[in-house]
Write an enzyme that holds these catalytic residues in place. Sequence first.
Site, PDB file in Angstrom:
ATOM      1  N   GLY A 193       0.851  -1.205   0.000  1.00  0.00           N
ATOM      2  CA  GLY A 193       0.000   0.000   0.000  1.00  0.00           C
ATOM      3  C   GLY A 193       0.881   1.248   0.000  1.00  0.00           C
ATOM      4  NE  ARG A 231      -2.265  -4.300  -0.858  1.00  0.00           N
ATOM      5  CZ  ARG A 231      -1.692  -3.660   0.174  1.00  0.00           C
ATOM      6  NH1 ARG A 231      -0.544  -4.066   0.647  1.00  0.00           N
ATOM      7  NH2 ARG A 231      -2.288  -2.609   0.718  1.00  0.00           N
ATOM      8  CG  ASP A 269       5.248  -7.642   8.207  1.00  0.00           C
ATOM      9  OD1 ASP A 269       4.537  -8.611   7.927  1.00  0.00           O
ATOM     10  OD2 ASP A 269       6.216  -7.689   8.984  1.00  0.00           O
ATOM     11  CG  ASP A 294       1.908  -2.257  10.201  1.00  0.00           C
ATOM     12  OD1 ASP A 294       2.737  -1.583   9.555  1.00  0.00           O
ATOM     13  OD2 ASP A 294       1.163  -3.085   9.657  1.00  0.00           O
ATOM     14  NE  ARG A 349      -1.992  -4.556   5.878  1.00  0.00           N
ATOM     15  CZ  ARG A 349      -2.497  -4.918   4.690  1.00  0.00           C
ATOM     16  NH1 ARG A 349      -3.215  -6.008   4.591  1.00  0.00           N
ATOM     17  NH2 ARG A 349      -2.281  -4.213   3.608  1.00  0.00           N
TER      18      ARG A 349
HETATM   19  O1  F6P Z   1      -1.348  -1.143   4.617  1.00  0.00           O
HETATM   20  C1  F6P Z   1      -1.963   0.049   4.225  1.00  0.00           C
HETATM   21  C2  F6P Z   1      -3.448  -0.137   4.060  1.00  0.00           C
HETATM   22  O2  F6P Z   1      -3.990   1.103   3.656  1.00  0.00           O
HETATM   23  C3  F6P Z   1      -4.193  -0.686   5.269  1.00  0.00           C
HETATM   24  O3  F6P Z   1      -4.428   0.300   6.243  1.00  0.00           O
HETATM   25  C4  F6P Z   1      -5.447  -1.208   4.626  1.00  0.00           C
HETATM   26  O4  F6P Z   1      -6.012  -2.234   5.408  1.00  0.00           O
HETATM   27  C5  F6P Z   1      -4.933  -1.759   3.325  1.00  0.00           C
HETATM   28  O5  F6P Z   1      -3.721  -1.083   3.053  1.00  0.00           O
HETATM   29  C6  F6P Z   1      -5.862  -1.574   2.148  1.00  0.00           C
HETATM   30  O6  F6P Z   1      -5.276  -2.180   1.058  1.00  0.00           O
HETATM   31  P1  F6P Z   1      -5.759  -1.999  -0.452  1.00  0.00           P
HETATM   32  O7  F6P Z   1      -5.439  -0.592  -0.868  1.00  0.00           O
HETATM   33  O8  F6P Z   1      -4.975  -3.003  -1.203  1.00  0.00           O
HETATM   34  O9  F6P Z   1      -7.232  -2.233  -0.437  1.00  0.00           O
END
Ligand code: F6P
Length: 322
Positions: A11, A72, A103, A131, A173
């Site tokens: 992210g 990702r 992470d 985190d 998260r």
């Molecule tokens: O890790 C960053 C984050 O924004 C989290 O706070 C959230 O749960 C997740 O990514 C959302 O991911 P995506 O943008 O892939 O939906």
Amino acid sequence: MKKIAVLTSGGDSPGMNAAVRAVTRKAIYNNIEVYGVYQGYQGLLNDNIEKLELGSVGDTIQRGGTFLYSARCPEFKDADVRKKGIENLRKRDIEGLVVIGGDGSYRGAQRISEECKEIQTIGVPGTIDNDINGSDFTIGFDTALNTIIDSVDKIRDTASSHARTFIIEVMGRDCGDLALWAGLSVGAETIILPEVNVDIKDVAEKIDNGIKRGKKHSIVMVAEGCMSGEACAKELSKYINIDTRVSVLGHIQRGGSPSGADRVLASRLGGHAVELLLSGKTAVGVGIMNNELTDTPFDEIFNAKNQKFEHSIYNLAKELSI
Ligand code: F6P
């Protein structure tokens, strides 16, 4: 060390550009060539790699998102797939890789350093979630926090006009830091997060007492890692009959120009990553602890996860919202 690469992964977070800029300029200052890997580990697999010059990172420090793009890439967990990515670094004689992300991104970097001894890897904590162990703060957390504060200040106006209870669901998260810091900053009545057990009946009672005392509105801050805003509203409705609205702030929390604190943090951590590469370090994440630049082995970072929750801040927020 003559050549390094840098990528952003997972992210995105405000300040990633400032971190890429710092890595690039610090490296060039030290006569090292820098390669930008576009689209994180996906770009590494697709050989989407280009040389960065001083000018490539000009006019980026103030921009949100990441000009290197992010992705990702679950395939990167597969050792055979990883070989392809490592090969794309090797064929350019790249000896160091800086991974800016969370992470999951660090785990990819750890594998590369294990499977290819000629490539040193350094992690830079870039995520709004705050985190990552081994750093008091991650790049983007402060900006996201300010975005939440700004949004809740606006919501408070309408909450007050209509004497409503607002449940604000924030990202993070599995980590409650955004909810915690934002909750304290906006004077939320209650903060609900994964690190502390909260009885919804007590939350309902507190809101009810507030109304009886003449409070115009209430703000309940909920971390997505604990429950959704909708689930919280449903639970509350079992105990009190109040006019409630749910606001899910969503991806707005990931955007925007990075705050001053994030620009400084990103610049310091990015610069430190290059210093560590030059000193021969590998498989470590950079961080800031008590305002000192640090490096922590990836293994320690993974094993100590979620141990940095500040209970004192939670208790203070509770004391100040009686
Ligand atoms: O890790 C960053 C984050 O924004 C989290 O706070 C959230 O749960 C997740 O990514 C959302 O991911 P995506 O943008 O892939 O939906």
